[in-house]
Design a protein around this motif. Structure first.
Motif, PDB file in Angstrom:
ATOM      1  N   ILE A   7     -32.992   5.319 -82.157  1.00 24.89           N
ATOM      2  CA  ILE A   7     -33.762   4.332 -81.401  1.00 24.89           C
ATOM      3  C   ILE A   7     -33.831   3.040 -82.204  1.00 24.89           C
ATOM      4  N   THR A  62     -36.450  13.323 -79.849  1.00 26.15           N
ATOM      5  CA  THR A  62     -37.275  12.530 -78.943  1.00 26.15           C
ATOM      6  C   THR A  62     -37.516  13.319 -77.662  1.00 26.15           C
ATOM      7  N   ILE A  92     -40.074   7.453 -82.120  1.00 27.58           N
ATOM      8  CA  ILE A  92     -40.395   6.136 -81.565  1.00 27.58           C
ATOM      9  C   ILE A  92     -41.250   5.346 -82.552  1.00 27.58           C
ATOM     10  N   SER A 144     -40.272   1.890 -84.632  1.00 24.76           N
ATOM     11  CA  SER A 144     -41.080   0.670 -84.541  1.00 24.76           C
ATOM     12  C   SER A 144     -41.479   0.185 -85.925  1.00 24.76           C
ATOM     13  N   ILE A 168     -35.793  -2.758 -76.802  1.00 25.50           N
ATOM     14  CA  ILE A 168     -35.724  -1.365 -77.253  1.00 25.50           C
ATOM     15  C   ILE A 168     -34.489  -0.726 -76.646  1.00 25.50           C
TER      16      ILE A 168
END
Length: 881
Positions: free
Chosen positions: A626, A732, A751, A755, A677
């Protein structure tokens, strides 16, 4: 009507005169309706019914209206209106259908005419061009022979003129090339022989040089064949008698106008196969060929024969021969470029090109054009018709076979040879010259491709639409009429009940009273209401609350008097109070409508109890990567620019990202403000998800800089903006979160960590977690990685070791070496050779890149090209692994 009196005494009959003095109504106490009874306890008495009946009768007479007659008039008006509507619809149907049909028909005829005219132009132009090609081919071949064997050429070599004893070596090779250009069936060289002058001499020459012709049977007879098929060149010039028998040509042409003792034998012909028996045949002995040869000899110009049927054609195939003269010398030109007309030329031979007329009409039209009719007329009176469909042409037969219904579309073109104007004028005066005319017509097949029954179909469609509309109107009228009749029947039934309950006079008054009450209810001025509350379902409005309270005027009406007092909206019967109630009703109705529409339009809310009983739509993806990215300095920049400029920046960047996502097969999860994203491994698992997403980040970073540079040139001050990227890999949970707006959502620690990678990053850099870096190493890309000097602190994670990732780039560019070679004190070419030699060793390559990079000033790195020279080949290092 009520009267006030202390007593009532019946009176005798009296006369009541109306105001106009003509109508007289009478009543008495004995009339129907009963007498007036006095009451000792109540002074209100009921007037005599006869007087009331007299009043009603007087009213009816004064209006002069009959309800039955009024109904009949209304019925007649309705019938007239219905008839008018039906007639209008029928008239509109007829007009529109006619106009549509005419428009479509005219459009089809226009398309037909346009396509036909274009096809005619193509056929006529190609037909004439192919004749011109044949003419120029014969002219070129004639000039070749004159230049080689003409009198001037013989004089140069010290020889006397040798005409007509000329035999061309390698004739087959030269003639076949010419024949291909001319698209003919045969091409030949034919000398001009005179009976008493040079016949015997030429026949001896022919016998001596027959071996050059290319067919040994022309020299030695075939023992397996009989006469005349086994004849040889030594037999001499021959022709055929009236019975088609081979004879030795007598050397005399009685039908020739000008040259009775001239012979034109076929001497050299190509292709020799299937045409060898034509050698030594006197072309001047046949009438069809004789006329063209006479014109060629007399006017020294090319000419065409009449229609011919060649002996090798079993089926009818109209053909012709183009004769072009061969001269003994060329005409010289004066200094001004004009040809000397006084110089004499002698026709010593001819070039003949045999062709069939259908070859001039094939391969002209495109394949979708079908049904063109071409009729070829000869001035001799013969005609042949051809049918053209696309690139194919078929002979229809002899004569003019076109459809006479298409005579108005006739186009005529005359086949002309490229002759000098003075010669053409002289030829035009000769009525015996053969002239070919091509007449072109369309056919029913051609017209049917463009003129169809669409006009009728469209007109019928319009009629059906109008009929359907009329049917709906009549159905609607029937339903309305039926409803009205039912309502009338019901009203009549109810009226009968009322009639049975009330006498006629009182019933009419009762109707009038209720009619006035209905009018009062519809009046715009409402009756007086108490100021404390509204009734009949209206919003209750209290006048006792302060203006700032929930029920004050500011809440309900949103306005106050100029002195700050409320009251205007609370004045009984006031317009503002009615407006307040109406607005409150609208707001309440609007909110209720929203709530009801949500349940009506959204099946999840309408049947939430059923839907939520199903299993959630979710799954675990163990191998994903991600990426979070946001623009560094965006908050400050966006506060200094307009919303349009902010969205211009975001749209252009995210548009480029979306294109890259499609290119790299990366899934775009979404955007949050200036944060983009993206994820790989979802929804389609892949092994190299970390590599793919890293490459995507490389390209995305480049695109951000390109967009910022472009917008900087437009004055948006984006030069200082950059984007930071953070990538993390792991498991995920992904699924669809159902609700009024169902969305695809990701959940899990991956996630959050991704970030954190972005939020702790640096503008212009891509930060990877330890997990992602390990996946990069597993794919042999460890040279991309640079360990971050210090660990980062991530909320909920503690200290983490992260890595910067950069692709391999070659800090070498040809333009830099060429322009900066002298500045570094070396020649650009030597610099390139030195660099190429160092590229052969990876260690040397790395050192050379570092050296060249150090020489660059700040800002020049972006100008580097990733293409370097290795040996004589270009290598794209940005794509190398």
């Amino acid at each position: 009507m009520l009267a006030s009196s202390s007593s009532y005494t019946p009176k005798p009959k009296q006369r009541n005169h109306s105001s106009d003095g003509n109508n007289i109504s009478t009543f008495s106490a004995d009339d129907d309706g009963g007498g007036g009874n006095a009451s000792s306890n109540n002074n209100d008495i009921i007037p005599p019914p006869p007087r009331q009946r007299s009043s009603v009768a007087s009213s009816v007479k004064s209006t002069g209206s009959d309800p039955a007659e009024d109904q009949r008039r209304q019925d007649r008006k309705v019938c007239l209106l219905r008839g008018g509507v039906v007639i209008t619809l029928l008239t509109a149907t007829t007009i529109v259908a006619t106009l549509v049909g005419l428009y479509v028909k005219n459009d089809e005829h226009s398309n037909f005419q346009t396509q036909y005219d274009d096809s005619v132009s193509m056929v006529a132009e190609s037909f004439q061009n192919r004749i011109d090609i044949k003419y120029n081919t014969a002219k070129t071949f004639s000039a070749m022979i004159t230049s080689r064997y003409g009198n001037v050429a013989q004089a140069v070599i010290g020889e006397e003129p040798i005409w007509p004893n000329v035999t061309i070596p390698d004739f087959q090779e030269q003639a076949k090339a010419m024949l291909t250009i001319a698209d003919g069936r045969a091409i030949s060289f034919n000398p001009i022989i005179t009976q008493d002058v040079n016949r015997l001499e030429w026949e001896a020459h022919a016998t001596a040089t027959a071996e050059i012709l290319g067919d040994p049977l022309l020299v030695t007879p075939d023992p397996d064949t009989e006469w005349p098929d086994n004849r040889t060149v030594s037999f001499g010039i021959y022709s055929r008698d009236k019975d088609k028998n081979v004879i030795y040509d007598p050397g005399y042409a009685p039908n020739s106008t000008y040259y009775k003792d001239v012979m034109v034998p076929v001497w050299q012909i190509a292709p020799i196969e299937n045409n060898s028996k034509a050698i030594m045949y006197n072309l001047h002995s046949e009438t069809n060929r004789q006329q063209a040869l006479d014109h060629m000899l007399r006017y020294q110009v090319a000419d065409l024969t009449a229609f011919l049927q060649l002996v090798q054609d079993v089926d009818t195939r109209p053909s012709a021969i183009l004769f072009y003269p061969v001269f003994d010398v060329f005409r010289t030109k004066a200094e001004d470029g004009t040809v000397n007309p006084d110089q004499e030329q002698t026709v010593v031979g001819s070039i003949s090109i045999v062709f069939s007329w259908d070859t001039l009409l094939n391969d002209i039209l495109p394949s979708y054009i079908k049904g063109m009719i071409c009729v070829l007329h000869s001035s001799t009176g013969e005609s042949f018709s051809y049918h053209i469909s696309g690139d194919e042409v078929h002979l229809m037969g002899e004569g003019d076979l076109h459809d006479v219904n298409y005579d108005k579309y006739e186009h005529n073109f005359e086949a002309r040879l490229l002759l000098d104007e003075d010669v053409q004028d002289e030829i035009n005066s000769e009525i015996k010259f053969i002239v070919y005319t091509l007449s072109i017509y369309p056919s029913e097949e051609f017209e049917s491709e463009y003129v169809t029954n669409r006009a009728a179909i469209y007109a019928i469609g319009v009629v059906l639409i109008f009929l359907f509309t009329a049917g709906l109107f009549l159905l609607y009228d029937y339903l309305v009429e039926d409803r009205q009749q039912k309502t009338a029947r019901l009203a009549k039934q109810r009226g009968n009940i009322v009639d049975s309950m009330f006498p006629a006079a009182f019933r009419d008054r009762l109707y009038k009273v209720y009619g006035n009450a209905a009018d009062d209810a519809a009046s715009p001025t409402p009756p007086h209401r108490d100021s404390c509350a509204s009734t009949f379902g209206d919003v209750v409005v209290s006048s006792g609350h302060p203006s700032g309270s929930e029920y004050g005027t500011s809440t309900i009406t949103g306005t106050n008097d100029s002195d700050g007092q409320e009251g205007a909206s609370l004045v009984p019967g006031g317009a503002k109070r009615r407006s307040t109630k109406i607005n409150m009703k609208k707001i309440d109705k609007f909110m209720k409508g929203i709530r009801s529409s949500l349940h009506d339009e959204n099946p999840l809310l309408a049947n939430s109890s059923d839907v939520l009983l199903d299993d959630p739509i979710a799954d675990l993806f163990p191998d994903t990567s991600i990426m979070f990215s946001d623009i560094v300095g965006f908050t400050k920049w966006s506060s200094e620019h307009s919303p349009a400029e902010v969205f211009q920046l975001l749209e252009q960047i995210f548009w480029e990202f979306d294109s890259l996502a499609s290119l790299h097969n990366v899934f775009k999860l979404g955007t949050i403000g200036d944060c983009y994203i993206a994820v790989t491994g979802i929804p389609d698992p892949i092994d190299d998800h970390a590599i793919v997403l890293t490459r995507f980040a490389f390209d995305a970073r480049d695109k951000v800089r390109e967009v910022c540079a472009r917008l900087e040139s437009e004055g948006l001050d984006t030069a200082k903006l950059d984007m930071r990227f953070g990538i993390h890999s792991g498991a995920t949970t992904a699924g669809i979160l159902r609700g009024t707006k169902s969305r695809f959502e990701l959940f899990g620690d991956t996630i959050n960590t991704a970030s954190r990678m972005e939020s702790t990053g640096i503008g212009g850099k891509i930060q990877l977690s330890e997990e992602t870096a390990e996946l990069i190493r597993l794919h042999s890309k460890s040279r991309w990685l640079t360990k971050r000097d210090t660990k980062i602190f991530a909320k909920g994670k503690g200290e983490l070791q992260t890595y910067w990732v950069e692709p391999e780039r070659a800090a070498c560019r040809v333009s830099f070496l060429e322009t900066n070679g002298e500045k570094e004190g070396i020649n650009g070419e030597n610099n390139r050779r030195s660099l190429n030699s160092r590229l052969s060793d990876p260690q040397s390559l790395e050192e050379s890149l570092e050296e060249e990079g150090e020489k660059l000033e700040e800002g020049e790195l972006d100008e580097f090209m990733s293409i370097v020279m290795v040996g004589n080949e270009k290598v794209d290092l940005s794509k190398s692994e």
